[in-house]
Enzyme design. Structure first.
Site, PDB file in Angstrom:
ATOM      1  CB  CYS A  43     -34.164 101.790  -7.705  1.00  0.00           C
ATOM      2  SG  CYS A  43     -34.411 103.658  -8.100  1.00  0.00           S
ATOM      3  CB  CYS A  48     -33.419 103.466 -11.596  1.00  0.00           C
ATOM      4  SG  CYS A  48     -34.615 102.416 -10.957  1.00  0.00           S
ATOM      5  CE  LYS A  51     -31.428 103.602 -16.138  1.00  0.00           C
ATOM      6  NZ  LYS A  51     -32.287 102.408 -16.420  1.00  0.00           N
ATOM      7  CE1 TYR A 177     -38.230  99.706 -19.319  1.00  0.00           C
ATOM      8  CE2 TYR A 177     -39.075  97.800 -19.508  1.00  0.00           C
ATOM      9  CZ  TYR A 177     -39.347  98.977 -19.378  1.00  0.00           C
ATOM     10  OH  TYR A 177     -40.791  99.301 -19.325  1.00  0.00           O
ATOM     11  CD  GLU A 181     -32.399 101.175 -19.273  1.00  0.00           C
ATOM     12  OE1 GLU A 181     -33.498 101.850 -19.411  1.00  0.00           O
ATOM     13  OE2 GLU A 181     -32.085 100.596 -18.285  1.00  0.00           O
ATOM     14  CG  HIS A 435     -41.301 126.710 -32.785  1.00  0.00           C
ATOM     15  ND1 HIS A 435     -41.350 125.737 -33.522  1.00  0.00           N
ATOM     16  CD2 HIS A 435     -40.575 127.777 -33.416  1.00  0.00           C
ATOM     17  CE1 HIS A 435     -40.390 125.763 -34.660  1.00  0.00           C
ATOM     18  NE2 HIS A 435     -40.091 127.067 -34.441  1.00  0.00           N
ATOM     19  CD  GLU A 440     -42.496 122.905 -32.293  1.00  0.00           C
ATOM     20  OE1 GLU A 440     -43.378 123.828 -32.238  1.00  0.00           O
ATOM     21  OE2 GLU A 440     -41.278 123.228 -32.514  1.00  0.00           O
TER      22      GLU A 440
HETATM   23  P1  NDP Z   1     -36.803  92.012 -19.560  1.00  0.00           P
HETATM   24  O1  NDP Z   1     -37.932  91.227 -18.944  1.00  0.00           O
HETATM   25  O2  NDP Z   1     -37.098  93.370 -19.788  1.00  0.00           O
HETATM   26  O3  NDP Z   1     -35.972  91.492 -20.934  1.00  0.00           O
HETATM   27  C1  NDP Z   1     -35.460  90.159 -20.750  1.00  0.00           C
HETATM   28  C2  NDP Z   1     -34.842  90.066 -22.176  1.00  0.00           C
HETATM   29  O4  NDP Z   1     -33.990  88.628 -22.219  1.00  0.00           O
HETATM   30  C3  NDP Z   1     -35.926  89.754 -23.243  1.00  0.00           C
HETATM   31  O5  NDP Z   1     -35.284  90.052 -24.413  1.00  0.00           O
HETATM   32  C4  NDP Z   1     -36.178  88.240 -23.399  1.00  0.00           C
HETATM   33  O6  NDP Z   1     -36.585  87.814 -24.583  1.00  0.00           O
HETATM   34  C5  NDP Z   1     -34.516  87.872 -23.054  1.00  0.00           C
HETATM   35  N1  NDP Z   1     -34.561  86.348 -22.329  1.00  0.00           N
HETATM   36  C6  NDP Z   1     -35.137  85.878 -21.219  1.00  0.00           C
HETATM   37  N2  NDP Z   1     -34.907  84.662 -21.272  1.00  0.00           N
HETATM   38  C7  NDP Z   1     -33.936  84.429 -21.798  1.00  0.00           C
HETATM   39  C8  NDP Z   1     -33.073  83.303 -22.182  1.00  0.00           C
HETATM   40  N3  NDP Z   1     -33.365  82.213 -21.524  1.00  0.00           N
HETATM   41  N4  NDP Z   1     -32.292  83.153 -23.284  1.00  0.00           N
HETATM   42  C9  NDP Z   1     -32.004  84.431 -23.938  1.00  0.00           C
HETATM   43  N5  NDP Z   1     -32.708  85.426 -23.876  1.00  0.00           N
HETATM   44  C10 NDP Z   1     -33.846  85.273 -22.684  1.00  0.00           C
HETATM   45  O7  NDP Z   1     -35.410  91.804 -18.322  1.00  0.00           O
HETATM   46  P2  NDP Z   1     -34.220  92.810 -17.954  1.00  0.00           P
HETATM   47  O8  NDP Z   1     -33.519  92.078 -17.370  1.00  0.00           O
HETATM   48  O9  NDP Z   1     -33.711  93.785 -19.362  1.00  0.00           O
HETATM   49  O10 NDP Z   1     -34.924  93.860 -16.818  1.00  0.00           O
HETATM   50  C11 NDP Z   1     -35.723  93.385 -15.762  1.00  0.00           C
HETATM   51  C12 NDP Z   1     -36.825  94.174 -15.351  1.00  0.00           C
HETATM   52  O11 NDP Z   1     -36.350  95.561 -14.830  1.00  0.00           O
HETATM   53  C13 NDP Z   1     -37.740  94.713 -16.679  1.00  0.00           C
HETATM   54  O12 NDP Z   1     -38.873  93.946 -16.863  1.00  0.00           O
HETATM   55  C14 NDP Z   1     -38.218  96.058 -16.333  1.00  0.00           C
HETATM   56  O13 NDP Z   1     -39.449  95.899 -15.816  1.00  0.00           O
HETATM   57  C15 NDP Z   1     -36.974  96.628 -15.194  1.00  0.00           C
HETATM   58  N6  NDP Z   1     -36.454  97.720 -15.680  1.00  0.00           N
HETATM   59  C16 NDP Z   1     -36.783  98.708 -15.835  1.00  0.00           C
HETATM   60  C17 NDP Z   1     -35.884 100.039 -16.272  1.00  0.00           C
HETATM   61  C18 NDP Z   1     -36.585 101.166 -16.665  1.00  0.00           C
HETATM   62  O14 NDP Z   1     -37.509 101.604 -16.237  1.00  0.00           O
HETATM   63  N7  NDP Z   1     -35.906 102.055 -17.638  1.00  0.00           N
HETATM   64  C19 NDP Z   1     -34.418  99.826 -16.407  1.00  0.00           C
HETATM   65  C20 NDP Z   1     -34.105  98.307 -16.337  1.00  0.00           C
HETATM   66  C21 NDP Z   1     -34.901  97.321 -15.886  1.00  0.00           C
HETATM   67  P3  NDP Z   1     -37.989  87.594 -24.958  1.00  0.00           P
HETATM   68  O15 NDP Z   1     -38.492  88.957 -24.893  1.00  0.00           O
HETATM   69  O16 NDP Z   1     -38.054  86.896 -26.073  1.00  0.00           O
HETATM   70  O17 NDP Z   1     -38.723  87.094 -23.683  1.00  0.00           O
END
Ligand code: NDP
Length: 450
Positions: A43, A48, A51, A177, A181, A435, A440
């Site tokens: 984080c 976080c 980012k 995510y 982002e 407002h 709102e």
């Molecule tokens: P996520 O699990 O959110 O997303 C992973 C993405 O990659 C999905 O779209 C998934 O597709 C795709 N994917 C997975 N495997 C493959 C593959 N082999 N080939 C192609 N595409 C693939 O992971 P992130 O890496 O974005 O983030 C990790 C975690 O970190 C998140 O789950 C979240 O909990 C946390 N996070 C939170 C944030 C916040 O609160 N603002 C900010 C950043 C991270 P599919 O959907 O089809 O599985």
């Protein structure tokens, strides 16, 4: 003489590990925490916080353009990436120091190095043995890149925070995510950005209106979003990367950023030796109190793969401290966990999506509003804000709130309190709005759309 060196030995000084350690110490426990990388974990160092700083940086490009509608003349603009990264790094170093002080001020001993569990009560760090009544595993997670030919040329979010220069062109793979982002960040800073997602529509698991609205808004800004697309191979020629997609097309680019999920970082910890049960992806199997299959070994945060969110890890850490050292056995709550995606624009969500509510056979009423934010009446920017309430028609209880628009994260936090109190739609309606705000709208949506 005490039976063990410590009451609690925490492995990993990220958000969850630090909270559990310092709270346990404040309850009177003798605590040590081992950290092999950086204080504050993902984080603070590569998640976080940096980012969000980059998100702020990326928003200036829109703000400068929007200023014209308010009478401002803005001169030539350019972004100095190295200065941005250096300033960000300075703030991160300051935070590392804050974390160090939080731990030491609470009497927690910091041991730098890689920890391994030798047996349920013994840990070694760089050859030194330490014994503890309880061990807490809080080692976090690490990005994964699928094994395709040329995957070694790709970067992950870890490296994206430390690039020497802003790429002119970038491809982002993944529609979660981190993918959305970073698409907003790099596009906002001026990189030509292509985002690939393997499915129909990104942000799987979020409400469909959030997913569709965000896709439209990102496309309007010029981000090249391609769904049902993936990379088959990557080739490198000098400084140029060539991505061959699954439809045979090739794209030349400077960087390829994989944001395809994170896995628990539980290898090389000796967990198997201690008899700790792991899931197939390496996540520590825990009960509702975060206790592993070994009675005195607990685990929290990303390495348990429950909800990979900093505030959840902190809540789990707090609960472990209360359970073990404050005579208050505590199970963290996972109901109505609000979350924001710091995309451009932001998304905020809490509670059930429309799809989840229907799957659970609620009698679903939907209220939705889509409008142009007041600010953009003068800027001329074609941006829409979307807000949505999912309501149980039988009880009038609000089941979910979803939003895409500026400050969605800020707005959603308060709504999460309302949902946790079991607020009804009538109570939302009886609440006076502020407002003029976008927020709102959540208390003035009167007409059901379905
Ligand atoms: P996520 O699990 O959110 O997303 C992973 C993405 O990659 C999905 O779209 C998934 O597709 C795709 N994917 C997975 N495997 C493959 C593959 N082999 N080939 C192609 N595409 C693939 O992971 P992130 O890496 O974005 O983030 C990790 C975690 O970190 C998140 O789950 C979240 O909990 C946390 N996070 C939170 C944030 C916040 O609160 N603002 C900010 C950043 C991270 P599919 O959907 O089809 O599985």
């Amino acid at each position: 003489m005490a039976q063990y060196d410590y009451d609690l030995f925490t492995i990993g000084a990220g958000s969850g590990g630090v909270r559990a350690s310092r709270m346990s110490a404040s309850f009177g426990a003798k605590v040590a925490v081992a950290e092999e990388r950086y204080l504050g974990g993902t984080c603070v160092n590569v998640g976080c916080i940096p980012k969000k700083l980059l998100v702020y940086a990326s928003h200036f490009s829109e703000d400068f353009s929007d200023a014209a509608g308010y009478g401002w003349t803005v001169g030539e603009r350019s972004v100095d990436w190295r200065k941005l990264i250096a300033n960000k790094d300075r703030e991160i170093s300051r935070l590392n120091g804050v974390y160090r002080n939080i731990l030491s001020d609470n009497g927690v001993e910091i041991i730098e190095g890689h920890a391994e569990i030798v047996d349920p009560h013994t840990v070694t760090v760089d050859g030194n043995r330490h014994t503890a009544k309880y061990i807490l595993v809080a080692v976090g997670s690490w990005p994964v890149v699928p094994k395709i030919p040329g995957a070694e040329h790709a970067i992950t979010s870890n490296e994206a925070f430390h690039l020497d220069s802003l790429p002119e062109k970038v491809i982002i793979v993944g529609g979660g995510y981190i993918g959305v982002e970073f698409a907003g960040i790099l596009h906002g800073l001026g990189a030509h950005t292509t985002q690939l997602y393997r499915g129909e529509l990104f942000l799987r698991g979020f409400d469909d209106d959030i997913r569709q609205t965000l896709a439209e808004e990102m496309r309007k800004r010029g981000i090249d979003l391609r769904f049902n697309r993936d990379i088959k191979r990557i080739d490198k020629a000098g400084d140029i990367l060539r991505a061959t997609l699954d439809d045979g097309q090739t794209i030349e680019t400077d960087r390829i950023l994989y944001a395809t999920g994170r896995v628990p970082l539980t290898g090389n910890l000796g967990l198997d030796r201690a008899g700790v049960q792991l899931k197939e992806n390496g996540a520590v199997v825990v009960d509702e109190y975060s206790k592993s299959s070994v009675d005195n070994i607990y685990a929290i945060g990303d390495c348990t793969d429950r909800m990979m969110l900093t505030p959840v890890a902190i809540a789990e850490g707090m609960a472990v401290a209360n359970t073990l050292f404050n005579n208050k056995p505590t199970r963290p709550g996972y109901l109505n966990v609000p979350t924001a995606v710091f995309s451009t624009p932001n998304c905020g969500t809490v509670g059930l999506t429309e799809r989840e509510a229907r799957q659970r056979n609620f009698q679903v009423d939907i209220y939705r509003s889509s409008f142009r934010p007041l600010k953009h009446t003068l800027t001329g920017r074609d941006e829409r804000t979307m807000m949505k309430l999912v309501v149980d028609g039988a009880t009038d209880r609000v089941l979910g709130c979803h939003m895409v628009g500026p400050d969605a994260g800020e707005i959603t936090q308060g709504l999460a309190v309302a949902l946790n109190c079991g607020a009804t739609k009538a109570q939302f309606d009886a609440t006076i709005g502020i407002h003029p705000t976008a927020a709102e709208e959540f208390v003035t949506m009167r007409a059901k759309v379905t």
